[in-house]
Design a protein around this motif. Structure first.
Motif, PDB file in Angstrom:
ATOM      1  N   UNK A 131       0.794  -1.229   0.000  1.00 45.45           N
ATOM      2  CA  UNK A 131       0.000   0.000   0.000  1.00 45.45           C
ATOM      3  C   UNK A 131       0.832   1.289   0.000  1.00 45.45           C
ATOM      4  N   UNK A 132       1.879   1.356   0.803  1.00 45.58           N
ATOM      5  CA  UNK A 132       2.732   2.551   0.770  1.00 45.58           C
ATOM      6  C   UNK A 132       3.827   2.407  -0.260  1.00 45.58           C
ATOM      7  N   UNK A 133       4.101   1.178  -0.701  1.00 45.12           N
ATOM      8  CA  UNK A 133       5.098   0.962  -1.742  1.00 45.12           C
ATOM      9  C   UNK A 133       4.467   0.973  -3.115  1.00 45.12           C
ATOM     10  N   UNK A 147      -4.582   5.616   1.438  1.00 48.82           N
ATOM     11  CA  UNK A 147      -5.083   5.333   2.787  1.00 48.82           C
ATOM     12  C   UNK A 147      -6.489   4.752   2.744  1.00 48.82           C
ATOM     13  N   UNK A 148      -7.343   5.284   1.857  1.00 48.88           N
ATOM     14  CA  UNK A 148      -8.708   4.781   1.732  1.00 48.88           C
ATOM     15  C   UNK A 148      -8.713   3.332   1.257  1.00 48.88           C
ATOM     16  N   UNK A 149      -7.897   3.034   0.248  1.00 49.02           N
ATOM     17  CA  UNK A 149      -7.818   1.662  -0.262  1.00 49.02           C
ATOM     18  C   UNK A 149      -7.303   0.724   0.826  1.00 49.02           C
ATOM     19  N   UNK A 150      -6.325   1.178   1.588  1.00 49.25           N
ATOM     20  CA  UNK A 150      -5.772   0.387   2.686  1.00 49.25           C
ATOM     21  C   UNK A 150      -6.868   0.034   3.689  1.00 49.25           C
ATOM     22  N   UNK A 151      -7.702   1.015   4.030  1.00 50.54           N
ATOM     23  CA  UNK A 151      -8.794   0.764   4.957  1.00 50.54           C
ATOM     24  C   UNK A 151      -9.861  -0.123   4.352  1.00 50.54           C
ATOM     25  N   UNK A 152     -10.182   0.122   3.064  1.00 51.63           N
ATOM     26  CA  UNK A 152     -11.242  -0.641   2.398  1.00 51.63           C
ATOM     27  C   UNK A 152     -10.913  -2.127   2.324  1.00 51.63           C
ATOM     28  N   UNK A 153      -9.643  -2.447   2.121  1.00 46.75           N
ATOM     29  CA  UNK A 153      -9.233  -3.856   2.059  1.00 46.75           C
ATOM     30  C   UNK A 153      -9.560  -4.577   3.366  1.00 46.75           C
ATOM     31  N   UNK A 213      -3.062   4.267   7.942  1.00 43.58           N
ATOM     32  CA  UNK A 213      -2.405   4.299   6.641  1.00 43.58           C
ATOM     33  C   UNK A 213      -1.835   5.661   6.329  1.00 43.58           C
ATOM     34  N   UNK A 214      -2.579   6.705   6.674  1.00 39.19           N
ATOM     35  CA  UNK A 214      -2.093   8.065   6.433  1.00 39.19           C
ATOM     36  C   UNK A 214      -0.886   8.374   7.310  1.00 39.19           C
ATOM     37  N   UNK A 215      -0.911   7.906   8.560  1.00 35.18           N
ATOM     38  CA  UNK A 215       0.222   8.142   9.460  1.00 35.18           C
ATOM     39  C   UNK A 215       1.465   7.396   8.968  1.00 35.18           C
ATOM     40  N   UNK A 267       7.635  -0.063  11.956  1.00 33.78           N
ATOM     41  CA  UNK A 267       6.673   0.454  12.933  1.00 33.78           C
ATOM     42  C   UNK A 267       5.321  -0.235  12.817  1.00 33.78           C
ATOM     43  N   UNK A 268       4.901  -0.499  11.588  1.00 34.89           N
ATOM     44  CA  UNK A 268       3.634  -1.184  11.358  1.00 34.89           C
ATOM     45  C   UNK A 268       3.647  -2.549  12.044  1.00 34.89           C
TER      46      UNK A 268
END
Length: 204
Positions: free
Chosen positions: A82-84, A105-111, A134-136, A153-154
């Motif tokens: 997602x960030x890559x 970030x939205x796609x990350x949450x939607x998944x 995701x935004x952070x 960190x994740x």
């Protein structure tokens, strides 16, 4: 956990290799102001506070290492995707950095809405919270100039949450887990207040 997470990790980085995106995935050339370092620092401190050290004390060293590495597979896999790949793909399509931050970030949450299969409606607030996370992590990627720190960190954040919730059968709720919620609140307020001072001063 290792088998499915490891398979997902291999798939993610195989895609990165096929696309030839190693540099844009691991190198972020869009810096932000130095105060944004507060975001990963707050997440690091709160993650360390949220770990249930007492519960871990009842486990073997091998178990703790296995769980920690499994969580790192999550961190590196999801951040790689997602960030890559996500951030790189959106930038390749010419989106402004604000839209890159939003949609990745939205796609990350939607998944994470797929968790509704096993958890029902409780997946909805989780997906919303994950979008903010995701935004952070996106800000962490930009301030560190790489996709490494946010991946670590994740994984650490997930590790801290798991130690306070599921590593013991019939485990009592761990009050220290509130530090994870605190991370969201502190970073959320900080970013909201300083949202106009994220991009470099020379940026439009």
């Amino acid at each position: 956990m290792w088998l499915p997470l490891g398979t997902a990790l291999v798939f993610t980085y195989a895609v990165i290799g096929v696309l030839g995106w190693w540099r844009p995935v691991f190198h972020d050339g869009k810096p932000v102001r130095r105060w944004v370092w507060a975001v990963p620092v707050i997440f690091l401190v709160c993650s360390l506070l949220a770990i249930d050290y007492g519960a871990l004390g009842d486990k073997t060293i091998g178990y703790i290492i296995a769980l920690f590495l499994a969580c790192q597979l999550v961190g590196w896999g999801e951040e790689g995707m997602f960030r890559g790949i996500g951030v790189t793909a959106l930038r390749e399509h010419g989106l402004t950095e604000g839209k890159v931050a939003l949609w990745s970030s939205v796609v990350f949450g939607a998944v994470h809405l797929t968790n509704a299969v096993g958890h029902g409606a409780t997946a909805d607030p989780q997906a919303l919270a994950v979008s903010f996370a995701g935004y952070f992590f996106y800000l962490t990627r930009r301030v560190s100039g790489s996709n490494v720190l946010n991946s670590i960190l994740h994984g650490l954040f997930d590790f801290s949450l798991l130690t306070g919730t599921v590593i013991l059968v019939d485990q009592e709720p761990y009050i220290g887990s509130a530090a994870a919620i605190l991370a969201y609140l502190i970073v959320g307020v900080l970013v909201l207040v300083r949202r106009h001072r994220i991009e470099p001063a020379t940026a439009a």
